[in-house]
Write an enzyme that holds these catalytic residues in place. Sequence first.
Site, PDB file in Angstrom:
ATOM      1  N   GLY A 193       0.773  -1.232   0.000  1.00 39.12           N
ATOM      2  CA  GLY A 193       0.000   0.000   0.000  1.00 39.12           C
ATOM      3  C   GLY A 193       0.807   1.286   0.000  1.00 39.12           C
ATOM      4  O   GLY A 193       0.271   2.351  -0.310  1.00 39.12           O
ATOM      5  N   ASP A 194       2.107   1.216   0.351  1.00 34.36           N
ATOM      6  CA  ASP A 194       2.954   2.427   0.400  1.00 34.36           C
ATOM      7  C   ASP A 194       4.378   2.028   0.034  1.00 34.36           C
ATOM      8  O   ASP A 194       5.339   2.365   0.720  1.00 34.36           O
ATOM      9  CB  ASP A 194       2.897   3.036   1.801  1.00 34.36           C
ATOM     10  N   LEU A 195       4.507   1.335  -1.097  1.00 35.14           N
ATOM     11  CA  LEU A 195       5.752   0.643  -1.419  1.00 35.14           C
ATOM     12  C   LEU A 195       6.676   1.508  -2.269  1.00 35.14           C
ATOM     13  O   LEU A 195       6.787   1.330  -3.473  1.00 35.14           O
ATOM     14  CB  LEU A 195       5.458  -0.681  -2.122  1.00 35.14           C
TER      15      LEU A 195
END
Length: 288
Positions: A193-195
Amino acid sequence: MWASIEHAIEQVTNQPFSIKHKQPATGGDINLCYWISNYHQNFFVKLNDKSHLEHFESEAYALEQINQSQQITCPEVITYGVTLDKAFLVLSYIPFETPEAKDWYHLGQQLAYMHKRATHGQFGWQHDNYIGDTLQPNHWQSNWRTFFAEQRIAWQLQLLHEKSIKLGNIDHITQVCHDALLHHQVTPCLVHGDLWQGNMGFYHHKPVIFDPACYYGDREVDVAMTELFGQLPDDFYLGYHDTYPLPNNYEQRKLIYNFYHVLNHANLFGGIYIDQSKAVLSRILSLH
């Protein structure tokens, strides 16, 4: 404060723990971070205001879900809680090392395995969580394009609107993003999700991911974000594609998926990210 954290660690590990070494560590823009040690045990500690406890609870839950997938490594959750005035999250300490080309390939492979095997029946998450410091809604939805258009794009646009930053008609922009995903078939899978590159590292050639904003979504959102602030080494993408090739027209969807993160940066930091949001929106509208 530190005595409370020592006690919390002791309660979980069933071993005495007294901090002999404490050193500030890098950990993003939101939290104060420290490496603490008694010379035998090492931990990574995140601190924030007491009101931040829910953020740490969400992060801990996401890390545990990634670890349970048994496909890719992330820090182990030791404990979390509050002191008189602070919330804290204690994780295993991982001393990162400089990766080799094969390490990036393995990261691509392992991310692909997580996407392939950690699946779900719907899009969403067991609770709302956070992307950076922004609340991220995750209400269960069976339709991916509706989920992403409404709970990602429209949500961020509304937050900007409430700050008197108006990029255009929210309903129209949301509909354009919805329609851009119209014929894309998606299996809900666990995504980080926040890679971006700041949320990954390597230890003994083993890839590690951290600081997640997990939900069940389209695997392409993770791959897309690795390209938002400059691509990762080619070996990462080779490892991913050799394991789980992306479907056609990913390049067009990538723009939509990364629009979410640009909007979130506009909400968090303003400034140049507002201009970047406008530029990305112009590209989206011109293509659709």
